[in-house]
Motif scaffolding. Structure first.
Motif, PDB file in Angstrom:
ATOM      1  N   ASP A 104       0.813  -1.219   0.000  1.00 39.63           N
ATOM      2  CA  ASP A 104       0.000   0.000   0.000  1.00 39.63           C
ATOM      3  C   ASP A 104       0.847   1.270   0.000  1.00 39.63           C
ATOM      4  N   ARG A 105       2.161   1.126  -0.173  1.00 36.82           N
ATOM      5  CA  ARG A 105       3.093   2.260  -0.183  1.00 36.82           C
ATOM      6  C   ARG A 105       4.421   1.771  -0.747  1.00 36.82           C
ATOM      7  N   LEU A 106       5.391   2.661  -0.840  1.00 32.63           N
ATOM      8  CA  LEU A 106       6.730   2.278  -1.285  1.00 32.63           C
ATOM      9  C   LEU A 106       7.442   1.520  -0.170  1.00 32.63           C
ATOM     10  N   PHE A 107       7.985   0.363  -0.501  1.00 29.48           N
ATOM     11  CA  PHE A 107       8.761  -0.436   0.452  1.00 29.48           C
ATOM     12  C   PHE A 107      10.197  -0.560  -0.048  1.00 29.48           C
ATOM     13  N   THR A 108      11.155  -0.414   0.854  1.00 30.34           N
ATOM     14  CA  THR A 108      12.556  -0.644   0.539  1.00 30.34           C
ATOM     15  C   THR A 108      13.112  -1.661   1.519  1.00 30.34           C
ATOM     16  N   PHE A 109      13.919  -2.604   1.007  1.00 31.30           N
ATOM     17  CA  PHE A 109      14.512  -3.657   1.829  1.00 31.30           C
ATOM     18  C   PHE A 109      16.018  -3.648   1.619  1.00 31.30           C
ATOM     19  N   PHE A 110      16.768  -3.517   2.690  1.00 28.63           N
ATOM     20  CA  PHE A 110      18.225  -3.527   2.602  1.00 28.63           C
ATOM     21  C   PHE A 110      18.735  -4.957   2.679  1.00 28.63           C
ATOM     22  N   GLY A 111      19.590  -5.341   1.728  1.00 36.86           N
ATOM     23  CA  GLY A 111      20.143  -6.677   1.711  1.00 36.86           C
ATOM     24  C   GLY A 111      21.621  -6.669   2.031  1.00 36.86           C
TER      25      GLY A 111
ATOM     26  N   ALA B 280      16.553  -3.829  -2.418  1.00 36.11           N
ATOM     27  CA  ALA B 280      15.366  -4.117  -3.216  1.00 36.11           C
ATOM     28  C   ALA B 280      14.195  -3.315  -2.699  1.00 36.11           C
ATOM     29  N   GLY B 281      13.103  -3.317  -3.467  1.00 35.58           N
ATOM     30  CA  GLY B 281      11.917  -2.606  -3.020  1.00 35.58           C
ATOM     31  C   GLY B 281      10.744  -2.869  -3.929  1.00 35.58           C
ATOM     32  N   LEU B 282       9.608  -2.300  -3.546  1.00 31.78           N
ATOM     33  CA  LEU B 282       8.368  -2.494  -4.283  1.00 31.78           C
ATOM     34  C   LEU B 282       7.582  -1.188  -4.260  1.00 31.78           C
ATOM     35  N   ILE B 283       7.071  -0.804  -5.434  1.00 35.54           N
ATOM     36  CA  ILE B 283       6.271   0.415  -5.547  1.00 35.54           C
ATOM     37  C   ILE B 283       4.965   0.078  -6.263  1.00 35.54           C
ATOM     38  N   PRO B 284       3.807   0.268  -5.613  1.00 39.86           N
ATOM     39  CA  PRO B 284       2.537   0.034  -6.301  1.00 39.86           C
ATOM     40  C   PRO B 284       2.324   1.098  -7.374  1.00 39.86           C
ATOM     41  N   ILE B 285       1.855   0.676  -8.568  1.00 38.37           N
ATOM     42  CA  ILE B 285       1.632   1.627  -9.656  1.00 38.37           C
ATOM     43  C   ILE B 285       0.199   1.585 -10.187  1.00 38.37           C
TER      44      ILE B 285
ATOM     45  N   GLN C 279      26.776   1.690  -1.496  1.00 45.40           N
ATOM     46  CA  GLN C 279      27.972   0.983  -1.938  1.00 45.40           C
ATOM     47  C   GLN C 279      28.927   0.715  -0.781  1.00 45.40           C
ATOM     48  N   ALA C 280      28.898   1.592   0.233  1.00 46.62           N
ATOM     49  CA  ALA C 280      29.767   1.429   1.404  1.00 46.62           C
ATOM     50  C   ALA C 280      29.138   0.535   2.470  1.00 46.62           C
ATOM     51  N   GLY C 281      27.938   0.017   2.211  1.00 49.08           N
ATOM     52  CA  GLY C 281      27.262  -0.825   3.191  1.00 49.08           C
ATOM     53  C   GLY C 281      26.722  -0.049   4.374  1.00 49.08           C
ATOM     54  N   GLN C 282      26.482   1.243   4.198  1.00 46.06           N
ATOM     55  CA  GLN C 282      25.996   2.110   5.286  1.00 46.06           C
ATOM     56  C   GLN C 282      24.520   2.454   5.079  1.00 46.06           C
ATOM     57  N   GLN C 283      23.723   1.426   4.776  1.00 56.90           N
ATOM     58  CA  GLN C 283      22.311   1.662   4.470  1.00 56.90           C
ATOM     59  C   GLN C 283      21.532   2.267   5.618  1.00 56.90           C
TER      60      GLN C 283
END
Length: 285
Positions: free
Chosen positions: A107-114, A119-124, A263-267
């Protein structure tokens, strides 16, 4: 993250829309206001005439107009014709996108740090969303189109939970796009005479800020305001650039900073940066 809503409490702060649908809305609106739309053409040359400008098109025809608005993207060829020297800068990342059926929880923008990629998901739309993956890669490359779906599922392999659920729906190579992430920030002036850059041709952020299209729409609003404010086109273009440069630079520089942090792994530092930037974007244009 709680982002500021320009529509008021309880209203969404962002809206996702398919690029094809946004294009349709803009084209239909332009046509309804009397615009004549011609496609499959480029500008081969512009010639200043003092009080007008002649645009020579790729089919050999010419148009004498008051103003040429250049909105041909980050790799703008027209920008080169104007002598505005800026080269798109690779951020060290590739972005993958795949259209997928929209899960009920999206129901919104999701971001997942790996552990490496993000990765993430955006409903359109009511039925669809797009899954994205940011891949750190020092030098951009190109993969065979028919391998994209399998390769994207493979790169999403380290993720569990909701990402794993979405991953299995990525099956058709034609639904996957993989591109190098480039940014652009042209210094002022954004115009050469009566020809002016807008949108990604002037300022291209990386997709982590999900603000590229929003900045382009803002450009259109501000340009229209400045042209309505004064009959002097060159004065209006100068005012337009001064109003837009710092705001666009804020987004482009923040997006470059996000790429470096990832890129530095500092998510863990990314949400704060995104929150501060979107907070600044809530200010009036």
């Amino acid at each position: 993250m709680e982002l500021p809503s320009l529509l008021g409490p309880g209203r969404p702060a962002q809206a996702g829309i398919a690029r094809s649908e946004l294009t349709r809305v803009l084209r239909d609106s332009a046509a309804s206001h009397g615009a004549v739309l011609r496609t499959a053409l480029t500008v081969a040359q512009t010639v200043e005439n003092g009080t007008s400008v002649t645009a020579v098109l790729s089919d050999g025809t010419t148009r004498d107009v008051d103003l040429v608005v250049v909105a041909d993207g980050a790799g703008s060829k027209t920008r080169e014709l104007l002598g505005i020297d800026v080269t798109p800068a690779y951020t060290g990342q590739m972005v993958w996108r795949a259209v997928v059926p929209r899960p009920a929880w999206a129901d919104r923008l999701f971001t997942f740090f790996g552990p490496g990629d993000n990765a993430g998901l955006i409903p359109i739309s009511a039925a669809y969303a797009y899954c994205f993956l940011t891949e750190n890669l020092p030098t951009p490359d190109v993969l065979p189109d028919d391998e994209l779906a399998d390769r994207m599922r493979e790169r999403l392999g380290p993720f569990g939970g909701r990402v794993a659920e979405v991953r299995e729906s990525i099956r058709k190579p034609e639904d996957v796009v993989r591109r190098a992430v480039n940014t652009v920030l042209a210094e002022l002036p954004w115009n050469a005479g009566r020809v002016v850059l807008v949108g990604d041709a002037a300022h291209t952020p990386s997709p982590q800020l999900v603000s590229g299209a929003a900045l382009a729409v803002e450009d259109a609003v501000v340009l229209a305001e400045e042209l309505a404010r004064t009959p002097d086109v060159l004065e209006a273009l100068d005012a337009f650039g001064r109003r837009r440069h710092d705001r666009a630079a804020l987004v482009v520089e923040a997006s470059r900073r996000v790429a470096r942090l990832e890129q530095a792994g500092q998510q863990t530092e990314v949400p704060g940066l995104l929150g501060r930037t979107h907070g600044a974007l809530a200010a009036a244009i």
